[in-house]
Every structure is written in C-alpha cells, then in structure tokens.
Design an enzyme around this catalytic site. Structure first.
Site, PDB file in Angstrom:
ATOM      1  N   ASP A  72      33.624 -30.389 -15.483  1.00  0.00           N
ATOM      2  CA  ASP A  72      33.338 -31.812 -15.317  1.00  0.00           C
ATOM      3  C   ASP A  72      34.570 -32.646 -14.960  1.00  0.00           C
ATOM      4  O   ASP A  72      35.714 -32.172 -15.040  1.00  0.00           O
ATOM      5  CB  ASP A  72      32.673 -32.368 -16.592  1.00  0.00           C
ATOM      6  CG  ASP A  72      33.368 -31.877 -17.871  1.00  0.00           C
ATOM      7  OD1 ASP A  72      34.514 -31.414 -17.782  1.00  0.00           O
ATOM      8  OD2 ASP A  72      32.768 -31.976 -18.939  1.00  0.00           O
ATOM      9  N   ASN A 141      28.102 -34.576 -30.397  1.00  0.00           N
ATOM     10  CA  ASN A 141      26.672 -34.871 -30.333  1.00  0.00           C
ATOM     11  C   ASN A 141      25.905 -33.720 -29.679  1.00  0.00           C
ATOM     12  O   ASN A 141      24.781 -33.890 -29.236  1.00  0.00           O
ATOM     13  CB  ASN A 141      26.419 -36.178 -29.584  1.00  0.00           C
ATOM     14  CG  ASN A 141      26.928 -36.126 -28.143  1.00  0.00           C
ATOM     15  OD1 ASN A 141      27.568 -35.152 -27.741  1.00  0.00           O
ATOM     16  ND2 ASN A 141      26.645 -37.162 -27.374  1.00  0.00           N
ATOM     17  N   HIS A 143      26.802 -32.097 -26.906  1.00  0.00           N
ATOM     18  CA  HIS A 143      26.882 -31.967 -25.449  1.00  0.00           C
ATOM     19  C   HIS A 143      27.691 -30.737 -25.047  1.00  0.00           C
ATOM     20  O   HIS A 143      28.546 -30.265 -25.794  1.00  0.00           O
ATOM     21  CB  HIS A 143      27.386 -33.255 -24.779  1.00  0.00           C
ATOM     22  CG  HIS A 143      28.841 -33.551 -24.926  1.00  0.00           C
ATOM     23  ND1 HIS A 143      29.313 -34.803 -25.263  1.00  0.00           N
ATOM     24  CD2 HIS A 143      29.943 -32.789 -24.758  1.00  0.00           C
ATOM     25  CE1 HIS A 143      30.632 -34.769 -25.281  1.00  0.00           C
ATOM     26  NE2 HIS A 143      31.041 -33.564 -24.978  1.00  0.00           N
ATOM     27  N   GLU A 148      25.034 -34.798 -21.699  1.00  0.00           N
ATOM     28  CA  GLU A 148      24.762 -35.594 -22.891  1.00  0.00           C
ATOM     29  C   GLU A 148      23.292 -35.479 -23.273  1.00  0.00           C
ATOM     30  O   GLU A 148      22.434 -35.242 -22.413  1.00  0.00           O
ATOM     31  CB  GLU A 148      25.067 -37.073 -22.585  1.00  0.00           C
ATOM     32  CG  GLU A 148      26.539 -37.359 -22.297  1.00  0.00           C
ATOM     33  CD  GLU A 148      27.371 -37.541 -23.558  1.00  0.00           C
ATOM     34  OE1 GLU A 148      27.175 -36.788 -24.531  1.00  0.00           O
ATOM     35  OE2 GLU A 148      28.238 -38.428 -23.555  1.00  0.00           O
TER      36      GLU A 148
HETATM   37  C1  GLP Z   1      34.617 -33.315 -23.627  1.00  0.00           C
HETATM   38  C2  GLP Z   1      34.337 -32.255 -22.574  1.00  0.00           C
HETATM   39  C3  GLP Z   1      33.560 -31.111 -23.150  1.00  0.00           C
HETATM   40  C4  GLP Z   1      34.169 -30.670 -24.459  1.00  0.00           C
HETATM   41  C5  GLP Z   1      34.081 -31.779 -25.447  1.00  0.00           C
HETATM   42  C6  GLP Z   1      34.611 -31.408 -26.828  1.00  0.00           C
HETATM   43  O1  GLP Z   1      33.647 -34.268 -23.733  1.00  0.00           O
HETATM   44  N1  GLP Z   1      33.652 -32.773 -21.439  1.00  0.00           N
HETATM   45  O2  GLP Z   1      33.532 -30.036 -22.215  1.00  0.00           O
HETATM   46  O3  GLP Z   1      33.504 -29.531 -24.958  1.00  0.00           O
HETATM   47  O4  GLP Z   1      34.845 -32.839 -24.926  1.00  0.00           O
HETATM   48  O5  GLP Z   1      35.914 -31.856 -26.959  1.00  0.00           O
HETATM   49  P1  GLP Z   1      36.909 -31.505 -28.116  1.00  0.00           P
HETATM   50  O6  GLP Z   1      37.283 -30.088 -27.893  1.00  0.00           O
HETATM   51  O7  GLP Z   1      38.047 -32.443 -27.919  1.00  0.00           O
HETATM   52  O8  GLP Z   1      36.186 -31.698 -29.390  1.00  0.00           O
END
Ligand code: GLP
Length: 246
Positions: A72, A141, A143, A148
């Site tokens: 992404d 959440n 995702h 989302e």
């Molecule tokens: C972002 C990314 C996701 C990732 C998520 C979790 O939103 N787009 O791919 O899995 O964060 O992030 P963290 O590892 O900082 O908890």
C-alpha cells in the site's frame, strides 16, 4: 493456520527475516509481497543483517533477482515525502540491501487518478505472476494492508478512505498529528492478498492480542478483514508471546 510463538520481538524478527530471505533465494521467480508498519522495522533490520553476511556471489544474485510488491501507499505522498511508504522502503530495504529501486514496487501515491493507479498496480502484479510469499502485519482494527473494515473477501486493489483509528495509530511518522496522516490510500485488496501462494502474518505486542484472537476464533466477516485469512490454505502466524492470549 500454522502458528509459531517465539519469546520476544527479536526472535520473531529473525525468524521472519530468515523466511523472507529463503523465499528470495529459493523461489526468485515468484514475487515477494511486502508490508510496512512498526512491526516490520525489526524484521527489515534483521533481513539487512542477514543479507550483509551472505557470500558476495549470493548477495549479488539476490540483488539481481529481487522482485517485490508492497501492499500500500498513502494517496498524495511520493518518494520525496518522509511519511510515505516509498521512503520507508528506501530507508529500510532498498538502501541497506543495495537494491535497484525499480525492483521494489509500490503504488504511486502521487498519481493524478488514484483509482486508475490502483488498477495499473493490480495489472502490473498480475503480469508479474502474482505473489509467492505475502508478508502481512495486523492493524489494530483488523485491517490488512489498508483493507479497512468493512472489506469483502474479494475486494480488489483500490483507493479507499482510512479509518480515524488507523490515522491515529500511524501518526508517529507525521509528527504525531493524526490530521496530518493522508485520509486516503491505495492498497492491494483482499483478492490479491488471498491469491498469494503463502502468507506470513507477523504480530507482536499485547496491543494486538485481542484482535489477533478474534481474527481466528470468529467466523470470517468483512468487519474484521484479517478474519478472511481463515480462508487461505497456507498461512503461517509468527507471533511473540505478548500477542498471544494464553
Ligand atoms: C499500517 C499498514 C499495515 C500494517 C499496519 C500495522 O496501517 N498499512 O500494512 O499491518 O499498519 O502497523 P503496526 O505494525 O505499526 O502496528
């Protein structure tokens, strides 16, 4: 789902890095799917250490054959913006591994028409043969990438709006200001993620324990996109003890 629980973050990062490196060296013809987020920082650091200690010929082969697609990117941000995932990948992967940036694909956050860019990116991934191993983190959440809730099981690569909780969680890269986090992103969809041959889900920390537990305990639902992983035949969960409800 196969599950490996290790004592702490460094142990998880080492194991994840080992699996990513093995994918690149043993099945270089299949693309690697990459993720960003705090969880992945120690993983990329461990990967860089491992690559540095490879024999020169093997390291050069890895560099030559590198093929990856990130999940992404924020709409509106380019490789010149410190908060973009393109910047993260440059600092954590491209520079440390001395890769050709062209071989590390991300959606172009600066594209004039983000929906058209999502279609272009999905087509580029299809032309490359899809993903062999997909690395995934887990949003608080539920995702995956930026799918989302709600996200259907067949949601395609697309441009969508981010939830407030996600912008709050990702604010650190934007001076701690959630309102500075772009409101929209382009993400590979559940369709592309679930089409990967294998999935490596990396989850660490107590803050994820509840959502991780729900993702595999409850029937799959669009309201918890990670729960669609139950439909995939080859998911490996790598977690630290803190992320697993005893
Ligand atoms: C972002 C990314 C996701 C990732 C998520 C979790 O939103 N787009 O791919 O899995 O964060 O992030 P963290 O590892 O900082 O908890």
């Amino acid at each position: 789902m196969r599950r490996i629980v290790l004592p702490d973050v460094p142990a998880v990062a080492e194991r994840a890095a080992e699996l990513l490196l093995r994918q690149r060296l043993e099945t270089p013809e299949r693309c690697l799917g990459l993720a960003t987020g705090g969880t992945m920082e120690p993983v990329y650091a461990a990967l860089a250490r491992r690559v540095r200690s490879l024999p020169v010929a093997e390291r050069q082969r890895l560099q030559r054959q590198w093929r990856s697609f990130n999940l992404d990117e924020y709409v509106g941000l380019g490789a010149d913006h410190p908060g973009s995932f393109a910047t993260v990948m440059r600092h954590r992967l491209i520079d440390p591994l001395d890769l050709d940036g062209e071989k590390v694909q991300l959606p172009d956050g600066r594209a004039e028409d983000p929906s058209a860019e999502a279609r272009r990116y999905a087509a580029a991934l299809r032309r490359a043969g899809g993903i062999g191993l997909q690395l995934l983190g887990l949003g608080r959440n539920g995702h995956l990438g930026f799918n989302e809730p709600p996200s259907a099981v067949d949601a395609p690569c697309r441009c969508l709006s981010l939830r407030t909780v996600t912008r709050e969680h990702n604010a650190a890269a934007f001076g701690g200001r959630p309102e500075a986090v772009p409101p929209r992103a382009i993400t590979l969809g559940m369709a592309e993620i679930l089409a990967a041959d294998r999935i490596l889900l990396v989850v660490t920390g107590t803050a994820k324990a509840d959502v991780l537990q729900r993702a595999f305990a409850e029937p799959p639902t669009p309201d918890l996109p990670a729960s669609w992983l139950q439909r995939h035949p080859a998911v490996l969960l790598l977690a630290d003890a803190a992320a697993v409800v005893p």
